[in-house]
Design an enzyme around this catalytic site. Sequence first.
Site, short mmCIF file in Angstrom:
data_model
loop_
_atom_site.label_atom_id
_atom_site.label_comp_id
_atom_site.label_asym_id
_atom_site.label_seq_id
_atom_site.Cartn_x
_atom_site.Cartn_y
_atom_site.Cartn_z
N SER A 12 60.18 36.75 27.34
CA SER A 12 60.98 36.26 26.22
C SER A 12 62.39 35.96 26.71
CB SER A 12 61.06 37.34 25.14
OG SER A 12 62.07 37.03 24.20
N ASN A 22 49.54 37.90 26.75
CA ASN A 22 50.33 37.42 25.61
C ASN A 22 50.56 38.49 24.55
OD1 ASN A 22 51.15 35.23 23.46
ND2 ASN A 22 49.39 36.33 22.59
N TYR A 61 62.52 45.88 22.98
CA TYR A 61 61.79 44.63 23.26
C TYR A 61 62.35 43.93 24.50
CZ TYR A 61 59.76 40.01 22.20
OH TYR A 61 59.08 38.82 22.25
N ILE A 90 60.03 30.96 18.38
CA ILE A 90 58.82 30.18 18.14
C ILE A 90 58.30 30.53 16.75
CG2 ILE A 90 56.50 29.61 19.01
CD1 ILE A 90 58.85 29.02 21.05
N ALA A 95 44.85 36.88 21.19
CA ALA A 95 44.46 35.47 21.01
C ALA A 95 43.95 35.16 19.60
CB ALA A 95 43.40 35.10 22.04
N SER A 96 44.07 36.10 18.68
CA SER A 96 43.56 35.83 17.33
C SER A 96 44.53 35.00 16.50
CB SER A 96 43.25 37.15 16.62
OG SER A 96 44.43 37.95 16.56
N ARG A 97 45.79 34.91 16.93
CA ARG A 97 46.76 34.15 16.14
C ARG A 97 47.96 33.74 17.01
NH1 ARG A 97 48.94 39.61 13.26
NH2 ARG A 97 50.85 39.80 14.48
N LYS A 139 60.37 43.15 27.97
CA LYS A 139 60.16 41.78 28.44
C LYS A 139 60.87 41.53 29.78
CE LYS A 139 57.55 40.24 25.08
NZ LYS A 139 56.18 39.73 25.31
#
Length: 243
Positions: A142, A90, A155, A188, A12-14, A159
């Site tokens: 994703s 996330n 990845y 995104i 949640a930092s970015r 996902k």
Amino acid sequence: MLSGKVSVVTGASRGIGKAVALKLASLGSAVAVVYHGNSDKAEETVREITEKYSVKAISYKADVSSYEETKELARKIKEDFTRIDILVNNAGIVKDGLIAMMSEESFSSVIDTNLKGTFNMIRHTVPMMLRQKEGRIVNISSVSAIIGNPGQANYSASKAGIIGLTKSAAKELAAKNITVNAVAPGFIRTDMTENIGEDNPLVQMIPLKRFGKADEVADAVAFLATSSYITGEVLKVDGGIAM
Ligand code: NAD
């Protein structure tokens, strides 16, 4: 809408995680801001949440791929907030490469962070939700899980695993009023996609002809986190690329 509720958001930092943390706070939820590396950025998220929305927010450093660290994390959050209502998984990484040349480390570390990390967080927070007889879990998958992507075998697998995990957990936990859903973003604009320019041919393949914004993913997460009759769903936020 979420006043009195407690949300836990990993990574949640970015980027998307920060947008989700702010969105849930804007709806009145207190937020546990989980970060891995950058404590200054995590503190910035906490400051923005408390200044803009006057709800409680605390940052916690944890590596989601660690079973023990996430266990301790859940204990600390319980101690500080007394409950967990919403979990947003996330945190995620990419280590792209062609499969014929992919190292074991690239495969394992992406699976460990993205897939096992999601399991770890669910594993240690669900006992609280079971006692509360209510909970909302939203996992970030994703479109790469749905349509595949060359250079992303690790990845995509991680996902896609999240989608299976989401559906099994949704069936298992439904009787206790815990919903489990996934959001599958397309391209995104965040640090993760900083190397893909708007002039990239990929953009022309997106029906809406642009990258999505972190806020647009956060809106979908908030929708699922506040829905009571949707579970086991995978909601694409992708400008139409995977239809
Ligand atoms: P980002 O790289 O900006 O954010 C990822 C966050 O996860 C960072 O805060 C990072 O510190 C955290 N993280 C990484 N490893 C961690 C670990 N072991 N423990 C705890 N935290 C860890 O990327 P983003 O674009 O904001 O991505 C957020 C999520 O959305 C990821 O799961 C990503 O796979 C997914 N996603 C992103 C896109 C996109 O186009 N940006 C598309 C589809 C899915």
